[in-house]
Design a protein around this motif. Structure first.
Motif, PDB file in Angstrom:
ATOM      1  N   TRP A 198       0.844  -1.212   0.000  1.00  0.00           N
ATOM      2  CA  TRP A 198       0.000   0.000   0.000  1.00  0.00           C
ATOM      3  C   TRP A 198       0.874   1.255   0.000  1.00  0.00           C
ATOM      4  CZ3 TRP A 198      -5.208   1.273  -0.360  1.00  0.00           C
ATOM      5  CH2 TRP A 198      -6.086   0.192  -0.461  1.00  0.00           C
ATOM      6  N   ARG A 199       1.944   1.223   0.784  1.00  0.00           N
ATOM      7  CA  ARG A 199       2.856   2.379   0.792  1.00  0.00           C
ATOM      8  C   ARG A 199       3.437   2.594  -0.613  1.00  0.00           C
ATOM      9  NH1 ARG A 199       5.522   4.615   5.103  1.00  0.00           N
ATOM     10  NH2 ARG A 199       7.408   4.602   3.825  1.00  0.00           N
ATOM     11  N   TRP A 200       3.745   1.486  -1.276  1.00  0.00           N
ATOM     12  CA  TRP A 200       4.327   1.577  -2.620  1.00  0.00           C
ATOM     13  C   TRP A 200       3.338   2.232  -3.596  1.00  0.00           C
ATOM     14  CZ3 TRP A 200       2.701  -1.044  -7.102  1.00  0.00           C
ATOM     15  CH2 TRP A 200       3.555  -0.914  -8.192  1.00  0.00           C
ATOM     16  N   VAL A 201       2.076   1.790  -3.560  1.00  0.00           N
ATOM     17  CA  VAL A 201       1.055   2.374  -4.453  1.00  0.00           C
ATOM     18  C   VAL A 201       0.921   3.875  -4.177  1.00  0.00           C
ATOM     19  CG1 VAL A 201      -1.435   2.441  -4.954  1.00  0.00           C
ATOM     20  CG2 VAL A 201      -0.253   0.224  -4.784  1.00  0.00           C
ATOM     21  N   ALA A 202       0.940   4.254  -2.902  1.00  0.00           N
ATOM     22  CA  ALA A 202       0.695   5.655  -2.521  1.00  0.00           C
ATOM     23  C   ALA A 202       1.923   6.546  -2.716  1.00  0.00           C
ATOM     24  CB  ALA A 202       0.233   5.702  -1.057  1.00  0.00           C
ATOM     25  N   GLY A 203       3.057   5.947  -3.086  1.00  0.00           N
ATOM     26  CA  GLY A 203       4.260   6.750  -3.327  1.00  0.00           C
ATOM     27  C   GLY A 203       5.099   6.982  -2.086  1.00  0.00           C
ATOM     28  N   LEU A 204       4.868   6.174  -1.055  1.00  0.00           N
ATOM     29  CA  LEU A 204       5.620   6.359   0.194  1.00  0.00           C
ATOM     30  C   LEU A 204       6.805   5.412   0.299  1.00  0.00           C
ATOM     31  CD1 LEU A 204       2.577   6.694   2.592  1.00  0.00           C
ATOM     32  CD2 LEU A 204       4.135   8.501   1.865  1.00  0.00           C
ATOM     33  N   PRO A 207      10.799   6.787  -3.691  1.00  0.00           N
ATOM     34  CA  PRO A 207      10.658   8.224  -3.987  1.00  0.00           C
ATOM     35  C   PRO A 207      10.269   8.443  -5.453  1.00  0.00           C
ATOM     36  CG  PRO A 207      12.734   7.769  -2.847  1.00  0.00           C
ATOM     37  CD  PRO A 207      12.105   6.439  -3.138  1.00  0.00           C
ATOM     38  N   GLY A 208       9.240   9.278  -5.651  1.00  0.00           N
ATOM     39  CA  GLY A 208       8.833   9.642  -7.017  1.00  0.00           C
ATOM     40  C   GLY A 208       8.013   8.581  -7.729  1.00  0.00           C
ATOM     41  N   LYS A 209       7.675   7.479  -7.059  1.00  0.00           N
ATOM     42  CA  LYS A 209       6.925   6.412  -7.752  1.00  0.00           C
ATOM     43  C   LYS A 209       5.593   6.151  -7.082  1.00  0.00           C
ATOM     44  CE  LYS A 209       8.828   3.179 -10.634  1.00  0.00           C
ATOM     45  NZ  LYS A 209       9.154   1.812 -10.947  1.00  0.00           N
ATOM     46  N   THR A 210       4.531   6.209  -7.895  1.00  0.00           N
ATOM     47  CA  THR A 210       3.208   5.823  -7.400  1.00  0.00           C
ATOM     48  C   THR A 210       2.641   4.842  -8.421  1.00  0.00           C
ATOM     49  OG1 THR A 210       2.242   7.651  -8.618  1.00  0.00           O
ATOM     50  CG2 THR A 210       2.721   8.058  -6.286  1.00  0.00           C
ATOM     51  N   TYR A 211       1.470   4.300  -8.142  1.00  0.00           N
ATOM     52  CA  TYR A 211       0.843   3.411  -9.125  1.00  0.00           C
ATOM     53  C   TYR A 211      -0.520   3.963  -9.511  1.00  0.00           C
ATOM     54  CZ  TYR A 211      -1.258  -0.471 -11.486  1.00  0.00           C
ATOM     55  OH  TYR A 211      -1.884  -1.241 -12.444  1.00  0.00           O
ATOM     56  N   LEU A 212      -0.680   4.231 -10.800  1.00  0.00           N
ATOM     57  CA  LEU A 212      -1.946   4.756 -11.303  1.00  0.00           C
ATOM     58  C   LEU A 212      -2.709   3.657 -12.048  1.00  0.00           C
ATOM     59  CD1 LEU A 212      -3.772   7.275 -11.779  1.00  0.00           C
ATOM     60  CD2 LEU A 212      -2.525   7.616 -13.938  1.00  0.00           C
ATOM     61  N   ALA A 213      -3.939   3.376 -11.603  1.00  0.00           N
ATOM     62  CA  ALA A 213      -4.789   2.388 -12.297  1.00  0.00           C
ATOM     63  C   ALA A 213      -5.388   3.056 -13.526  1.00  0.00           C
ATOM     64  CB  ALA A 213      -5.897   1.928 -11.364  1.00  0.00           C
ATOM     65  N   LYS A 214      -5.205   2.438 -14.700  1.00  0.00           N
ATOM     66  CA  LYS A 214      -5.714   3.052 -15.937  1.00  0.00           C
ATOM     67  C   LYS A 214      -6.843   2.203 -16.520  1.00  0.00           C
ATOM     68  CE  LYS A 214      -1.446   5.351 -17.036  1.00  0.00           C
ATOM     69  NZ  LYS A 214      -0.148   5.203 -17.658  1.00  0.00           N
ATOM     70  N   PRO A 215      -7.925   2.876 -17.011  1.00  0.00           N
ATOM     71  CA  PRO A 215      -9.083   2.130 -17.522  1.00  0.00           C
ATOM     72  C   PRO A 215      -8.715   1.076 -18.563  1.00  0.00           C
ATOM     73  CG  PRO A 215      -9.633   4.447 -17.330  1.00  0.00           C
ATOM     74  CD  PRO A 215      -8.158   4.330 -17.000  1.00  0.00           C
TER      75      PRO A 215
END
Ligand SMILES: Cc1cc2nc3c(=O)[nH]c(=O)nc-3n(C[C@H](O)[C@H](O)[C@H](O)COP(=O)(O)OP(=O)(O)OC[C@H]3O[C@@H](n4cnc5c(N)ncnc54)[C@H](O)[C@@H]3O)c2cc1C
Length: 419
Positions: A198-204, A207-215
């Motif tokens: 969850w921290r990884w998805v949220a960018g925590l 550094p500088g990396k989050t996960y964006l769900a795309k349609p």
């Protein structure tokens, strides 16, 4: 590749080692090229044969990572099964990472408490939280995943990523409460894999990396089961904060097995007797069951039943192997129940197969001073696999995988055949 007859679960994860081994055996033929090619697609519960669905058993160590790695390498060349081996080792990596940065676990626990309070004081947020956890957001894929999570206790990895991304970036809800929702409902609900993913998805995490769900990604990798509209999901994913990682700690030293001791297993390693160098002499056997205390909120029925029954069956198996009569330790007042059980054993030493960061380890840490006062020492024994690989969990996964894969190829890591 597969037929419906060889794609058992998802409805029936039996909480015992026999079922784990049978399922491992059934999955192994698909752990090579088939896994690599299809693992990212979630065709739905009935068709989901490309991933192993072994996580509920692995989480409680009714099956261990070195056993799954050994069984895979008995069946496939390293190169053919490398993707699957990597994924199995992600579990070891996250565990080692949290052992070396335990503050991330206590911070997460604090955030859950404070975010629950904050949400209670804010009607609009409360409504958004209730509609998300009730599967009433109107986002069809998300609502279906809520339903699947609550009714089965499992979600495909890609669905977990999309879910967490939508929770944080589309619904604007606090990541810690999403992690809490998962932890309460997943049969494999795991302090390390869950908190850190969850921290990884949220960018925590990075550094500088989050996960964006795309349609389009969701449509493609659910075989068109879900087709979110382009404007239905957030189109950007700004990190929710700075990683602010606590400093890396040395792994705490492990003890060797005492000659005489009461034996305490936890839900984190239900085959932990195998980690002892030999069976100590003495009396006293317990299993500490902490599934009801994953959160200030109640644990979901599926997850609680799986963990409780797994603890019961592990206790019966440990009784058979040790010839001792055992006790299930509940966690209403865990420190008192550990102390009472240890005193009743009449032993001056308790041996515990290592409990990694999580509720059981928290209870043990709280009980150790009380036990010491009663003249009872606690020995914590770590599995060889963990002692070999956890020290490498210092940075990103690939910095971990490099020495671990080298060790695997060279046959230098302590693998254990499960058969
Ligand atoms: C937001 C989020 C939350 C998660 N929470 C948990 C959790 O609470 N408990 C949990 O066990 N896993 C968690 N995962 C990791 C992963 O999704 C599951 O382990 C995996 O989906 C389990 O399904 P499987 O057994 O079919 O996996 P397979 O793809 O068949 O992989 C085999 C095994 O490798 C390990 N594994 C695979 N992927 C990962 C991964 N990304 N991280 C860690 N280990 C992995 C698991 O032990 C798994 O059983 C989470 C992932 C995300 C993105």
């Amino acid at each position: 590749m597969s037929t419906s007859s060889d794609t058992t679960p998802p409805q029936a994860w039996q909480p015992d080692r026999e079922a784990a081994l049978a399922h491992l055996n059934q999955f192994l033929p698909r752990a090579g090229a088939y896994y690599k090619r299809h693992r990212n697609t979630d065709p739905g519960p009935e068709e989901r044969d490309a991933v192993s669905q072994l996580s509920p058993w692995l989480r409680h160590r009714l099956l261990t990572e070195p056993e799954v790695v050994a069984a895979t390498l008995e069946r496939h060349a390293f190169g053919t099964a490398e993707k699957f081996l990597q994924e199995v080792c992600w579990r070891s990596y996250w565990k080692g990472y949290l052992e070396r940065r335990p503050e991330l676990w206590s911070r997460y626990r604090d955030s859950v408490r404070s975010e629950l309070e904050a949400i209670r004081a804010d009607d609009a947020r409360q409504d958004r939280y209730q509609s998300a956890t009730g599967g009433q957001t109107g986002i069809a894929c998300f609502d279906a995943w809520v339903e699947e999570l609550v009714t089965t206790g499992y979600l495909h990895n890609h669905a977990r990523m999309w879910f967490a991304s939508i929770w944080v970036f589309t619904l604007g809800l606090p990541w810690a409460l999403g992690a809490d929702f998962f932890l309460r409902h997943l049969l494999d609900g795991d302090p390390a894999s869950n908190t850190l993913s969850w921290r990884w998805v949220a960018g925590l995490q990075t550094p500088g990396k989050t996960y964006l769900a795309k349609p389009d990604n969701i449509r493609r990798h659910t075989n068109d089961r879900f087709t979110p509209a382009p404007d239905e999901l957030a189109t950007t994913a700004p990190a929710v904060g700075d990683p602010d990682l606590p400093p890396l700690q040395e792994l705490p030293p492990a003890d060797s097995t005492p000659r005489e001791a009461a034996i305490l297993l936890t839900e984190d390693d239900l085959t932990g007797l195998d980690s002892l160098e030999c069976l100590p002499a003495g009396t006293g056997l317990g299993v500490l069951e902490a599934a009801g205390t994953r959160s200030p909120l109640p644990t979901g029925e599926k997850a609680r039943d799986f963990a409780t029954e797994a603890c019961r069956q592990a206790l019966a198996e440990a009784e058979r192997r040790t010839g001792r009569s055992g006790q299930l330790l509940h966690t209403v007042d865990p420190v008192a129940s550990i102390l009472q059980w240890a005193r009743a054993s009449g032993m001056a030493t308790v041996v515990v197969p290592w409990a990694p960061q999580g509720p059981a380890a928290d209870y043990l840490a709280a009980a150790i001073p009380a036990l010491a006062e009663a003249g009872i020492d606690v020995y914590r024994v770590r599995r060889d696999w963990d002692s070999h690989v956890w020290p490498h969990a210092t940075r990103g996964f690939f910095a971990f995988w490099k020495p671990v894969s080298r060790g695997l190829r060279a046959g230098e890591l302590p693998l254990v055949s499960p058969w």
